[in-house]
Design an enzyme around this catalytic site. Sequence first.
Site, PDB file in Angstrom:
ATOM      1  N   HIS A  74       0.841  -1.205   0.000  1.00 37.87           N
ATOM      2  CA  HIS A  74       0.000   0.000   0.000  1.00 37.87           C
ATOM      3  C   HIS A  74       0.876   1.255   0.000  1.00 37.87           C
ATOM      4  O   HIS A  74       0.640   2.196  -0.779  1.00 37.87           O
ATOM      5  CB  HIS A  74      -0.911  -0.030   1.230  1.00 37.87           C
ATOM      6  CG  HIS A  74      -1.668   1.232   1.485  1.00 37.87           C
ATOM      7  ND1 HIS A  74      -2.984   1.403   1.110  1.00 37.87           N
ATOM      8  CD2 HIS A  74      -1.292   2.388   2.086  1.00 37.87           C
ATOM      9  CE1 HIS A  74      -3.388   2.604   1.475  1.00 37.87           C
ATOM     10  NE2 HIS A  74      -2.383   3.226   2.075  1.00 37.87           N
ATOM     11  N   GLU A  75       1.890   1.281   0.871  1.00 37.16           N
ATOM     12  CA  GLU A  75       2.768   2.450   0.952  1.00 37.16           C
ATOM     13  C   GLU A  75       3.622   2.601  -0.311  1.00 37.16           C
ATOM     14  O   GLU A  75       3.839   3.720  -0.784  1.00 37.16           O
ATOM     15  CB  GLU A  75       3.666   2.358   2.199  1.00 37.16           C
ATOM     16  CG  GLU A  75       2.909   2.290   3.519  1.00 37.16           C
ATOM     17  CD  GLU A  75       1.977   3.463   3.730  1.00 37.16           C
ATOM     18  OE1 GLU A  75       2.228   4.543   3.156  1.00 37.16           O
ATOM     19  OE2 GLU A  75       0.974   3.304   4.464  1.00 37.16           O
TER      20      GLU A  75
ATOM     21  N   HIS B  86       1.596   4.370  -2.829  1.00 37.04           N
ATOM     22  CA  HIS B  86       1.603   5.833  -2.706  1.00 37.04           C
ATOM     23  C   HIS B  86       2.793   6.435  -3.440  1.00 37.04           C
ATOM     24  O   HIS B  86       2.670   7.447  -4.140  1.00 37.04           O
ATOM     25  CB  HIS B  86       1.669   6.244  -1.230  1.00 37.04           C
ATOM     26  CG  HIS B  86       0.351   6.233  -0.525  1.00 37.04           C
ATOM     27  ND1 HIS B  86      -0.742   6.940  -0.977  1.00 37.04           N
ATOM     28  CD2 HIS B  86      -0.051   5.588   0.611  1.00 37.04           C
ATOM     29  CE1 HIS B  86      -1.763   6.757  -0.148  1.00 37.04           C
ATOM     30  NE2 HIS B  86      -1.368   5.942   0.816  1.00 37.04           N
TER      31      HIS B  86
ATOM     32  N   GLU C 147      -6.175   7.072  -1.200  1.00 30.83           N
ATOM     33  CA  GLU C 147      -6.069   5.882  -0.357  1.00 30.83           C
ATOM     34  C   GLU C 147      -6.689   4.668  -1.043  1.00 30.83           C
ATOM     35  O   GLU C 147      -6.165   3.566  -0.937  1.00 30.83           O
ATOM     36  CB  GLU C 147      -6.750   6.124   1.001  1.00 30.83           C
ATOM     37  CG  GLU C 147      -5.971   7.020   1.929  1.00 30.83           C
ATOM     38  CD  GLU C 147      -4.571   6.507   2.214  1.00 30.83           C
ATOM     39  OE1 GLU C 147      -4.400   5.290   2.478  1.00 30.83           O
ATOM     40  OE2 GLU C 147      -3.632   7.316   2.169  1.00 30.83           O
TER      41      GLU C 147
END
Length: 296
Positions: free
Chosen positions: A146-147, A150, A223
């Site tokens: 997930h990070e 980003h 997100e």
Amino acid sequence: MLRIALFLLTNLAVIVVASITLNLLGVGHYLEANGNLNLNSLLIFCLVFGMAGSMVSLLLSKWMAKRAMRVQIIEQPRTQEEKWIYDTVARLAKKAGIGMPEVGIFHSPQSNAFATGWNKNNALVAVSTGLLQRMGRDEVEAVIGHEIGHVANGDMVTLALIQGVVNAFVMFFARIIGHFVDRVLLKNERGYGIGYYVATIAAEIVLAILASVVVAWFSRRREFRADQAGAHLVSPAAMISALASLKAEYEQPSEMTGELVAFGIRGEGKMNFAALFASHPPLDQRIAALQQQQSY
């Protein structure tokens, strides 16, 4: 959440300090000889300094995050756990097509992680000790994915650009309010008096807080994209499981710090005024979005 919070706080501090300094130095030739505002000059002035404030925040983001969260950078893994984290970040970064980020761990009892940095080939990915203790490796891997998402999506750069435009309009309208207070309410006809500076700075702070609703809305949209990236880089099941673990953790009142409540990371889907300022969507919505994609 930590990434957004640190960026916004740094940005607000930069803008307020810059505004006070500029006002004290009398920088900005947007007041005409007849005492009227030159709106074109004012807008250009605000765009330049608004974007500058946001870019400074972006360039400082990694440095600020390391110090604010006391991140311990893994340069040479000393334990099997550190080696696994480092290797996982390296593998997912390669899969996402970005340069190898710095990898770090920070002490926090809550499950948390963040990524920051001014470009996708010079980023930082950090995980909390609570995350490593509470989640299984598949779930931790999904959170790291997930990070990494980003970073690969360029979220920090895009956020900085949006924040720069928001800064410009905050500075623009704050100065119009200050001008109105000074000229109309206080009847000052020569230059600017103390009323202008006080009203401008106060208006900037209030407008910056209100404008953060726009930045928060953008953050919530990103997100969902980062969740999709985590599902793609690892697996949808692992990403859903990680979000479900977060939901179970944050539904316990004793686990919820004031900071986490403020950023609306809890699982409820109710919309209220506080939710407008939340940098993350409710966990229920994030889980539902991934489940819906799985069903196709």
